[in-house]
Write an enzyme that holds these catalytic residues in place. Structure first.
Site, PDB file in Angstrom:
ATOM      1  N   PRO A   1       9.014  -6.996 103.317  1.00  0.00           N
ATOM      2  CG  PRO A   1      10.086  -6.832 101.249  1.00  0.00           C
ATOM      3  CD  PRO A   1       8.861  -6.396 101.993  1.00  0.00           C
ATOM      4  CB  SER A  19      17.534  -8.525 105.578  1.00  0.00           C
ATOM      5  OG  SER A  19      17.417  -8.577 104.199  1.00  0.00           O
ATOM      6  CB  CYS A  76      18.354  -3.687  98.819  1.00  0.00           C
ATOM      7  SG  CYS A  76      19.528  -3.873 100.182  1.00  0.00           S
ATOM      8  CE  LYS A  83       9.695  -2.813 100.324  1.00  0.00           C
ATOM      9  NZ  LYS A  83      11.089  -2.480 100.640  1.00  0.00           N
ATOM     10  CG  ASN A 107       7.432   0.536 102.468  1.00  0.00           C
ATOM     11  OD1 ASN A 107       8.619   0.623 102.174  1.00  0.00           O
ATOM     12  ND2 ASN A 107       7.046   0.043 103.619  1.00  0.00           N
ATOM     13  N   GLY A 112       6.619  -2.175 107.649  1.00  0.00           N
ATOM     14  CA  GLY A 112       7.799  -2.897 108.104  1.00  0.00           C
ATOM     15  C   GLY A 112       8.052  -2.657 109.573  1.00  0.00           C
TER      16      GLY A 112
HETATM   17  C1  LIG Z   1      16.011  -4.324 109.184  1.00  0.00           C
HETATM   18  C2  LIG Z   1      15.440  -4.042 107.824  1.00  0.00           C
HETATM   19  C3  LIG Z   1      15.614  -4.966 106.817  1.00  0.00           C
HETATM   20  C4  LIG Z   1      15.077  -4.713 105.547  1.00  0.00           C
HETATM   21  N1  LIG Z   1      15.218  -5.666 104.581  1.00  0.00           N
HETATM   22  C5  LIG Z   1      14.598  -5.489 103.382  1.00  0.00           C
HETATM   23  C6  LIG Z   1      14.588  -6.511 102.411  1.00  0.00           C
HETATM   24  O1  LIG Z   1      15.127  -7.625 102.626  1.00  0.00           O
HETATM   25  N2  LIG Z   1      13.965  -6.258 101.227  1.00  0.00           N
HETATM   26  C7  LIG Z   1      13.348  -5.056 100.961  1.00  0.00           C
HETATM   27  O2  LIG Z   1      12.798  -4.856  99.879  1.00  0.00           O
HETATM   28  N3  LIG Z   1      13.321  -4.077 101.882  1.00  0.00           N
HETATM   29  C8  LIG Z   1      13.905  -4.266 103.071  1.00  0.00           C
HETATM   30  N4  LIG Z   1      13.827  -3.303 104.031  1.00  0.00           N
HETATM   31  C9  LIG Z   1      13.028  -2.102 103.754  1.00  0.00           C
HETATM   32  C10 LIG Z   1      11.588  -2.286 104.235  1.00  0.00           C
HETATM   33  O3  LIG Z   1      10.925  -3.298 103.527  1.00  0.00           O
HETATM   34  C11 LIG Z   1      10.790  -0.977 104.064  1.00  0.00           C
HETATM   35  O4  LIG Z   1      10.784  -0.617 102.717  1.00  0.00           O
HETATM   36  C12 LIG Z   1      11.399   0.164 104.870  1.00  0.00           C
HETATM   37  O5  LIG Z   1      11.785  -0.256 106.159  1.00  0.00           O
HETATM   38  C13 LIG Z   1      10.416   1.317 105.008  1.00  0.00           C
HETATM   39  O6  LIG Z   1       9.214   0.867 105.568  1.00  0.00           O
HETATM   40  P1  LIG Z   1       8.870   0.982 107.158  1.00  0.00           P
HETATM   41  O7  LIG Z   1       9.056   2.429 107.545  1.00  0.00           O
HETATM   42  O8  LIG Z   1       7.442   0.522 107.245  1.00  0.00           O
HETATM   43  O9  LIG Z   1       9.834   0.102 107.865  1.00  0.00           O
HETATM   44  C14 LIG Z   1      14.380  -3.507 105.279  1.00  0.00           C
HETATM   45  C15 LIG Z   1      14.225  -2.589 106.305  1.00  0.00           C
HETATM   46  C16 LIG Z   1      14.736  -2.836 107.563  1.00  0.00           C
HETATM   47  C17 LIG Z   1      14.523  -1.825 108.649  1.00  0.00           C
END
Ligand SMILES: Cc1cc2nc3c(=O)[nH]c(=O)nc-3n(C[C@H](O)[C@H](O)[C@H](O)COP(=O)(O)O)c2cc1C
Length: 314
Positions: free
Chosen positions: A17, A19, A100, A139, A200, A224
């Site tokens: 997820p 945002s 978050c 999460k 993650n 993500g």
């Molecule tokens: C732009 C952005 C928005 C995010 N929004 C959410 C969100 O709405 N809900 C959530 O649980 N995590 C959110 N995250 C965290 C990601 O889900 C993830 O846990 C984090 O980016 C680490 O994983 P990655 O390195 O694969 O990006 C967000 C991350 C980014 C970069």
């Protein structure tokens, strides 16, 4: 391959997820590369209760594909009601946000702030799982800071309250996005529960997938940022054994144009164009003359012209 409650997923690599990123158009594009499941952006539970047009659009179901809606909030009753609304509108799964780190969210005592109040966290989990029939997942992060790495405890509380899967972003809240995701720590969570655990954070390649799974002993991965401008990463992971998935520029262009059309349909022309600029930046990254391309697209507010620019560049 991965079972979450009564749901059977085809693969154990899921879209995270995000945002402002994992909106309906993005989920539609990503689904064609067959992740196990796609997650919506985080949706405030209070906003869901109002059921206004903008919020309902955010939970629009991904067509013919398993879709999860992530909700955030700190009131058990409201979270339960919000989950029900998502279920009634076609969600296959509800995910609770307890990770978050953003001030606006944690000051409202939601997101990762819930990790500091295990009783409230437990009440929220209980309320949500007893409000819906579909599986509920969680999460979260390692903990609030290095002195309170309580994700294994939270995970056990979650499992005891009917949560069907847990995803751990291997950072603390206070780390925000600094440092590196601690995949090894996720093993502690894995050892504390029987339900599936996903690892993650910073998983950006097939090699990362392998290492993260090895270090954490997790049941799957959530990706993500690694999918930015590269939604086919899920197909690359799937085809690893055969090592045959290669995307050429023509296929890439078709995907981008399709994504663009979906974005315009979903948001209308102006917002559709503006919100697409970041994707174009990622899609064009590392290609020749991408700076010049970005400069041009950032000034363009006309759909036909922008399509021409995309066609010419790719
Ligand atoms: C732009 C952005 C928005 C995010 N929004 C959410 C969100 O709405 N809900 C959530 O649980 N995590 C959110 N995250 C965290 C990601 O889900 C993830 O846990 C984090 O980016 C680490 O994983 P990655 O390195 O694969 O990006 C967000 C991350 C980014 C970069």
């Amino acid at each position: 391959m991965l079972k979450i409650g009564n749901l059977k997923l085809e693969s154990n690599y899921l879209l995270a997820p995000m945002s402002g990123i994992s909106d309906y158009p993005y989920r539609e594009i990503v689904k064609s590369f067959k992740p196990g499941l796609v997650f919506s952006e985080m949706i405030a539970s209070r906003a869901l209760l109002e059921q206004n047009k903008k919020t309902m659009k955010m939970i629009k179901r991904t067509d013919n594909f398993l879709s999860a809606v992530q909700i955030a909030g700190c009131d058990p009753e409201i979270m339960g009601e919000a989950a029900k609304i998502c279920e009634e509108n076609g969600a296959d799964l509800i995910d609770i946000n307890m990770g978050c780190p953003v001030k606006k969210v944690v000051n409202g005592y939601a997101g990762s702030a819930l990790m500091r109040d295990e009783l409230l966290a437990s009440n929220i989990l209980k309320s949500v799982t007893s409000s819906v029939k579909i599986p509920v997942t969680l999460k979260t992060r390692k903990g609030w800071d290095d002195n309170s790495l309580n994700a294994p405890i939270i995970a056990k509380i979650a499992e005891d309250n009917g949560i069907k899967m847990i995803t751990i972003h291997g950072r603390t809240r206070c780390q925000m996005f600094k440092g590196k995701s601690d995949w090894k720590f996720v093993e502690k969570v894995k050892n504390s529960v029987q339900i599936p655990v996903l690892v993650n954070g910073d998983i950006n390649s097939i090699r990362d997938v392998k290492e993260a799974l090895k270090e954490s002993n997790a049941d799957g991965v959530m990706i993500g940022r690694g999918s930015y401008g590269r939604p086919w990463i899920f197909q690359e992971i799937k085809n690893n054994k055969e090592n045959q998935f290669k995307i050429d520029l023509k296929e890439k262009k078709d995907i981008i144009l399709n994504h663009f059309e979906l974005n315009i349909e979903h948001y209308g022309q102006e917002i559709g164009i503006k919100t697409f600029r970041k994707h174009l930046g990622w899609y064009s990254r590392s290609l020749d003359n991408s700076n010049e391309f970005r400069f041009k697209i950032n000034k363009c507010l006309d759909k036909t012209k922008l399509k021409r620019l995309i066609n010419d560049f790719f």
